[in-house]
Motif scaffolding. Structure first.
Motif, PDB file in Angstrom:
ATOM      1  N   HIS A 198       8.648  -0.657 -12.387  1.00  0.00           N
ATOM      2  CA  HIS A 198       9.438   0.136 -11.445  1.00  0.00           C
ATOM      3  C   HIS A 198       8.559   0.319 -10.217  1.00  0.00           C
ATOM      4  O   HIS A 198       7.433   0.827 -10.320  1.00  0.00           O
ATOM      5  CB  HIS A 198       9.820   1.484 -12.058  1.00  0.00           C
ATOM      6  CG  HIS A 198      10.624   2.332 -11.122  1.00  0.00           C
ATOM      7  ND1 HIS A 198      11.913   2.014 -10.757  1.00  0.00           N
ATOM      8  CD2 HIS A 198      10.308   3.459 -10.454  1.00  0.00           C
ATOM      9  CE1 HIS A 198      12.350   2.938  -9.918  1.00  0.00           C
ATOM     10  NE2 HIS A 198      11.398   3.816  -9.714  1.00  0.00           N
ATOM     11  N   VAL A 199       9.062  -0.125  -9.062  1.00  0.00           N
ATOM     12  CA  VAL A 199       8.287  -0.089  -7.831  1.00  0.00           C
ATOM     13  C   VAL A 199       9.073   0.647  -6.758  1.00  0.00           C
ATOM     14  O   VAL A 199      10.209   0.275  -6.437  1.00  0.00           O
ATOM     15  CB  VAL A 199       7.952  -1.516  -7.331  1.00  0.00           C
ATOM     16  CG1 VAL A 199       7.077  -1.461  -6.086  1.00  0.00           C
ATOM     17  CG2 VAL A 199       7.289  -2.345  -8.429  1.00  0.00           C
ATOM     18  N   LYS A 212      12.476 -10.142  -4.525  1.00  0.00           N
ATOM     19  CA  LYS A 212      11.775 -11.329  -4.024  1.00  0.00           C
ATOM     20  C   LYS A 212      10.401 -10.947  -3.479  1.00  0.00           C
ATOM     21  O   LYS A 212       9.412 -11.651  -3.711  1.00  0.00           O
ATOM     22  CB  LYS A 212      12.608 -12.017  -2.949  1.00  0.00           C
ATOM     23  CG  LYS A 212      12.008 -13.299  -2.467  1.00  0.00           C
ATOM     24  CD  LYS A 212      12.898 -14.002  -1.467  1.00  0.00           C
ATOM     25  CE  LYS A 212      12.191 -15.252  -0.982  1.00  0.00           C
ATOM     26  NZ  LYS A 212      12.919 -15.916   0.086  1.00  0.00           N
ATOM     27  N   MET A 213      10.325  -9.828  -2.782  1.00  0.00           N
ATOM     28  CA  MET A 213       9.049  -9.362  -2.236  1.00  0.00           C
ATOM     29  C   MET A 213       8.043  -9.092  -3.358  1.00  0.00           C
ATOM     30  O   MET A 213       6.863  -9.423  -3.241  1.00  0.00           O
ATOM     31  CB  MET A 213       9.269  -8.103  -1.388  1.00  0.00           C
ATOM     32  CG  MET A 213      10.033  -8.364  -0.101  1.00  0.00           C
ATOM     33  SD  MET A 213      10.617  -6.841   0.712  1.00  0.00           S
ATOM     34  CE  MET A 213       9.060  -6.146   1.275  1.00  0.00           C
ATOM     35  N   VAL A 214       8.514  -8.482  -4.442  1.00  0.00           N
ATOM     36  CA  VAL A 214       7.621  -8.197  -5.570  1.00  0.00           C
ATOM     37  C   VAL A 214       7.178  -9.500  -6.229  1.00  0.00           C
ATOM     38  O   VAL A 214       5.997  -9.681  -6.539  1.00  0.00           O
ATOM     39  CB  VAL A 214       8.285  -7.255  -6.599  1.00  0.00           C
ATOM     40  CG1 VAL A 214       7.418  -7.115  -7.851  1.00  0.00           C
ATOM     41  CG2 VAL A 214       8.550  -5.891  -5.976  1.00  0.00           C
ATOM     42  N   ALA A 240      11.143  -7.180 -16.277  1.00  0.00           N
ATOM     43  CA  ALA A 240      12.355  -6.432 -15.955  1.00  0.00           C
ATOM     44  C   ALA A 240      11.991  -5.542 -14.769  1.00  0.00           C
ATOM     45  O   ALA A 240      11.139  -4.664 -14.884  1.00  0.00           O
ATOM     46  CB  ALA A 240      12.801  -5.597 -17.148  1.00  0.00           C
ATOM     47  N   LEU A 241      12.616  -5.775 -13.641  1.00  0.00           N
ATOM     48  CA  LEU A 241      12.188  -5.161 -12.398  1.00  0.00           C
ATOM     49  C   LEU A 241      13.236  -4.219 -11.833  1.00  0.00           C
ATOM     50  O   LEU A 241      14.414  -4.570 -11.747  1.00  0.00           O
ATOM     51  CB  LEU A 241      11.896  -6.285 -11.388  1.00  0.00           C
ATOM     52  CG  LEU A 241      11.303  -5.938 -10.050  1.00  0.00           C
ATOM     53  CD1 LEU A 241       9.977  -5.205 -10.203  1.00  0.00           C
ATOM     54  CD2 LEU A 241      11.099  -7.214  -9.237  1.00  0.00           C
ATOM     55  N   THR A 242      12.797  -3.012 -11.460  1.00  0.00           N
ATOM     56  CA  THR A 242      13.630  -2.104 -10.682  1.00  0.00           C
ATOM     57  C   THR A 242      12.827  -1.721  -9.453  1.00  0.00           C
ATOM     58  O   THR A 242      11.621  -1.498  -9.534  1.00  0.00           O
ATOM     59  CB  THR A 242      14.041  -0.836 -11.464  1.00  0.00           C
ATOM     60  OG1 THR A 242      12.875  -0.157 -11.925  1.00  0.00           O
ATOM     61  CG2 THR A 242      14.938  -1.176 -12.643  1.00  0.00           C
ATOM     62  N   THR A 243      13.506  -1.661  -8.313  1.00  0.00           N
ATOM     63  CA  THR A 243      12.841  -1.357  -7.054  1.00  0.00           C
ATOM     64  C   THR A 243      13.689  -0.390  -6.248  1.00  0.00           C
ATOM     65  O   THR A 243      14.910  -0.321  -6.428  1.00  0.00           O
ATOM     66  CB  THR A 243      12.628  -2.633  -6.219  1.00  0.00           C
ATOM     67  OG1 THR A 243      13.896  -3.263  -5.999  1.00  0.00           O
ATOM     68  CG2 THR A 243      11.676  -3.601  -6.898  1.00  0.00           C
ATOM     69  N   PRO A 270       0.837  -1.209   0.000  1.00  0.00           N
ATOM     70  CA  PRO A 270       0.000   0.000   0.000  1.00  0.00           C
ATOM     71  C   PRO A 270       0.869   1.255   0.000  1.00  0.00           C
ATOM     72  O   PRO A 270       1.883   1.317   0.688  1.00  0.00           O
ATOM     73  CB  PRO A 270      -0.795  -0.120   1.304  1.00  0.00           C
ATOM     74  CG  PRO A 270      -0.774  -1.572   1.641  1.00  0.00           C
ATOM     75  CD  PRO A 270       0.543  -2.094   1.123  1.00  0.00           C
ATOM     76  N   GLY A 271       0.484   2.216  -0.817  1.00  0.00           N
ATOM     77  CA  GLY A 271       1.235   3.465  -0.906  1.00  0.00           C
ATOM     78  C   GLY A 271       2.396   3.422  -1.879  1.00  0.00           C
ATOM     79  O   GLY A 271       3.102   4.411  -2.042  1.00  0.00           O
ATOM     80  N   ALA A 272       2.615   2.283  -2.522  1.00  0.00           N
ATOM     81  CA  ALA A 272       3.729   2.153  -3.468  1.00  0.00           C
ATOM     82  C   ALA A 272       3.451   2.937  -4.738  1.00  0.00           C
ATOM     83  O   ALA A 272       2.311   3.098  -5.160  1.00  0.00           O
ATOM     84  CB  ALA A 272       3.955   0.688  -3.821  1.00  0.00           C
ATOM     85  N   GLU A 273       4.531   3.421  -5.344  1.00  0.00           N
ATOM     86  CA  GLU A 273       4.470   4.005  -6.681  1.00  0.00           C
ATOM     87  C   GLU A 273       4.855   2.891  -7.642  1.00  0.00           C
ATOM     88  O   GLU A 273       5.942   2.322  -7.535  1.00  0.00           O
ATOM     89  CB  GLU A 273       5.462   5.157  -6.809  1.00  0.00           C
ATOM     90  CG  GLU A 273       5.176   6.335  -5.902  1.00  0.00           C
ATOM     91  CD  GLU A 273       6.276   7.383  -5.986  1.00  0.00           C
ATOM     92  OE1 GLU A 273       6.904   7.531  -7.062  1.00  0.00           O
ATOM     93  OE2 GLU A 273       6.515   8.029  -4.969  1.00  0.00           O
ATOM     94  N   VAL A 274       3.960   2.560  -8.559  1.00  0.00           N
ATOM     95  CA  VAL A 274       4.187   1.440  -9.476  1.00  0.00           C
ATOM     96  C   VAL A 274       4.019   1.930 -10.910  1.00  0.00           C
ATOM     97  O   VAL A 274       2.996   2.515 -11.258  1.00  0.00           O
ATOM     98  CB  VAL A 274       3.201   0.288  -9.206  1.00  0.00           C
ATOM     99  CG1 VAL A 274       3.446  -0.865 -10.167  1.00  0.00           C
ATOM    100  CG2 VAL A 274       3.289  -0.173  -7.761  1.00  0.00           C
ATOM    101  N   THR A 275       5.030   1.692 -11.731  1.00  0.00           N
ATOM    102  CA  THR A 275       4.962   2.012 -13.152  1.00  0.00           C
ATOM    103  C   THR A 275       5.197   0.725 -13.931  1.00  0.00           C
ATOM    104  O   THR A 275       6.210   0.055 -13.732  1.00  0.00           O
ATOM    105  CB  THR A 275       6.045   3.056 -13.527  1.00  0.00           C
ATOM    106  OG1 THR A 275       5.918   4.189 -12.680  1.00  0.00           O
ATOM    107  CG2 THR A 275       5.909   3.470 -14.978  1.00  0.00           C
TER     108      THR A 275
END
Length: 78
Positions: free
Chosen positions: A36-37, A52-54, A70-73, A17-22
């Motif tokens: 991108h999280v 891992k959480m994502v 393709a993940l960036t966090t 909750p409250g995450a910025e997700v693109t």
């Protein structure tokens, strides 16, 4: 059956909750995305732990209906 970008975003935001997700569809096929999280829950976690959480938030869909992500966090900047 391909996975919709909105569904990916919904699953991630439900876990963070409250995450910025693109989310970006890289190939237009519903199978290859970039995400991108930025989430406060990532504070103090390594990049591997964040990813891992994502993946856990995606509830086993990676490698199945979701072929590539393709993940960036990152935690939010203070």
């Amino acid at each position: 059956m391909p996975m919709d970008a909105n569904e990916i975003e919904k699953l991630i935001k439900a876990r963070f909750p409250g995450a910025e997700v693109t989310i970006k569809d890289l190939a237009g096929d519903g199978d290859h995305y970039a995400a991108h999280v930025v989430a406060p829950q990532f504070k103090g976690k390594t990049r591997v732990q964040q990813h891992k959480m994502v993946y856990e938030a995606l509830e086993g869909r990676m490698g199945g209906v979701l072929h590539a992500l393709a993940l960036t966090t990152a935690p939010p900047k203070e």
